[in-house]
Design a protein around this motif. Sequence first.
Motif, short mmCIF file in Angstrom:
data_model
loop_
_atom_site.label_atom_id
_atom_site.label_comp_id
_atom_site.label_asym_id
_atom_site.label_seq_id
_atom_site.Cartn_x
_atom_site.Cartn_y
_atom_site.Cartn_z
N ASP A 235 0.82 -1.21 0.00
CA ASP A 235 0.00 0.00 0.00
C ASP A 235 0.86 1.26 0.00
O ASP A 235 0.52 2.25 -0.66
CB ASP A 235 -0.93 0.00 1.21
N ARG A 236 1.96 1.23 0.72
CA ARG A 236 2.84 2.40 0.82
C ARG A 236 3.59 2.66 -0.48
O ARG A 236 3.77 3.81 -0.89
CB ARG A 236 3.83 2.19 1.97
N LEU A 237 4.02 1.59 -1.17
CA LEU A 237 4.86 1.76 -2.35
C LEU A 237 4.09 1.86 -3.66
O LEU A 237 4.60 2.42 -4.64
CB LEU A 237 5.88 0.61 -2.43
N ALA A 238 2.89 1.32 -3.70
CA ALA A 238 2.07 1.43 -4.92
C ALA A 238 1.50 2.83 -5.01
O ALA A 238 0.89 3.32 -4.05
CB ALA A 238 0.97 0.38 -4.92
N LYS A 239 1.69 3.48 -6.15
CA LYS A 239 1.23 4.87 -6.30
C LYS A 239 -0.29 4.97 -6.42
O LYS A 239 -0.86 6.01 -6.09
CB LYS A 239 1.88 5.51 -7.53
N GLN A 240 -0.93 3.93 -6.90
CA GLN A 240 -2.38 3.91 -7.07
C GLN A 240 -2.98 2.84 -6.17
O GLN A 240 -2.37 1.79 -5.98
CB GLN A 240 -2.75 3.61 -8.53
N PRO A 241 -4.17 3.08 -5.63
CA PRO A 241 -4.83 2.02 -4.84
C PRO A 241 -5.05 0.78 -5.70
O PRO A 241 -5.33 0.89 -6.90
CB PRO A 241 -6.17 2.65 -4.45
N GLN A 242 -4.89 -0.37 -5.10
CA GLN A 242 -5.04 -1.65 -5.79
C GLN A 242 -6.21 -2.42 -5.18
O GLN A 242 -6.49 -2.27 -3.99
CB GLN A 242 -3.75 -2.47 -5.67
N PRO A 243 -6.87 -3.26 -5.97
CA PRO A 243 -7.94 -4.08 -5.40
C PRO A 243 -7.37 -5.09 -4.40
O PRO A 243 -6.18 -5.43 -4.45
CB PRO A 243 -8.55 -4.78 -6.61
N ASP A 244 -8.22 -5.55 -3.49
CA ASP A 244 -7.76 -6.46 -2.44
C ASP A 244 -7.11 -7.71 -3.00
O ASP A 244 -6.15 -8.22 -2.41
CB ASP A 244 -8.92 -6.85 -1.53
N THR A 245 -7.59 -8.22 -4.13
CA THR A 245 -6.97 -9.43 -4.70
C THR A 245 -5.52 -9.17 -5.08
O THR A 245 -4.64 -9.98 -4.79
CB THR A 245 -7.76 -9.94 -5.91
N ARG A 246 -5.26 -8.04 -5.70
CA ARG A 246 -3.89 -7.70 -6.11
C ARG A 246 -3.04 -7.39 -4.88
O ARG A 246 -1.88 -7.78 -4.80
CB ARG A 246 -3.89 -6.53 -7.09
N ARG A 247 -3.61 -6.68 -3.92
CA ARG A 247 -2.88 -6.39 -2.67
C ARG A 247 -2.51 -7.69 -1.97
O ARG A 247 -1.42 -7.81 -1.42
CB ARG A 247 -3.73 -5.51 -1.76
N ALA A 248 -3.41 -8.67 -1.99
CA ALA A 248 -3.13 -9.97 -1.36
C ALA A 248 -2.00 -10.69 -2.09
O ALA A 248 -1.09 -11.23 -1.47
CB ALA A 248 -4.39 -10.83 -1.34
N ALA A 249 -2.07 -10.70 -3.42
CA ALA A 249 -1.04 -11.37 -4.21
C ALA A 249 0.32 -10.72 -3.98
O ALA A 249 1.32 -11.42 -3.74
CB ALA A 249 -1.39 -11.31 -5.70
N LEU A 250 0.35 -9.40 -4.02
CA LEU A 250 1.61 -8.70 -3.83
C LEU A 250 2.07 -8.76 -2.38
O LEU A 250 3.27 -8.81 -2.11
CB LEU A 250 1.49 -7.26 -4.32
N GLY A 251 1.14 -8.80 -1.45
CA GLY A 251 1.50 -8.97 -0.04
C GLY A 251 2.16 -10.33 0.19
O GLY A 251 3.15 -10.43 0.92
N SER A 252 1.62 -11.38 -0.44
CA SER A 252 2.22 -12.71 -0.35
C SER A 252 3.64 -12.68 -0.91
O SER A 252 4.57 -13.24 -0.34
CB SER A 252 1.36 -13.72 -1.12
N PHE A 253 3.80 -12.00 -2.04
CA PHE A 253 5.10 -11.86 -2.67
C PHE A 253 6.09 -11.14 -1.76
O PHE A 253 7.21 -11.61 -1.53
CB PHE A 253 4.92 -11.11 -4.00
#
Length: 152
Positions: free
Chosen positions: A74-92
């Motif tokens: 959330d801090r590094l992405a310049k645009q808000p992302q949907p929860d599914t993408r946030r979850a995928a990238l959070g896992s990463f």
Amino acid sequence: MSLKARVIAGALAIALPLVGYYEGRSLVAYLDPVGIPTICDGITQDVQLGQTKTDAECDALLAAELGQAISTVDRLAKQPQPDTRRAALGSFVYNVGAGAFERSTLLRKLNGGDVAGACAELSRWVYAKGRQLAGLVKRRAAERELCEVGLQ
């Protein structure tokens, strides 16, 4: 529940089973495939071989560390992302670390508006100490599929 906790909750609910499945759980510290002392669901910080944890301690550690990973997204992405993408990238991020994510082509593409290209970058992150790991290939495929939800 704080506002920050509510904001993270949706992505965390999606990411927890994903991370839990691919990390597996061990209540006794062990060496991961590249020799890093690990416990619970892939926790490596301050872990010593011979250390033990309870399921409740592992649950708390996983939620805290994964919540921190999603906060990094959330801090590094310049645009808000949907929860599914946030979850995928959070896992990463949970798996590779915040620094690797911050320096990645994946993040540059995401912040440049190439979301499909950013999601595709996940498939490149399948190596640990120069060795391709089958578990990482499968995990990245799952993360990529989740990252791409809603894309044309």
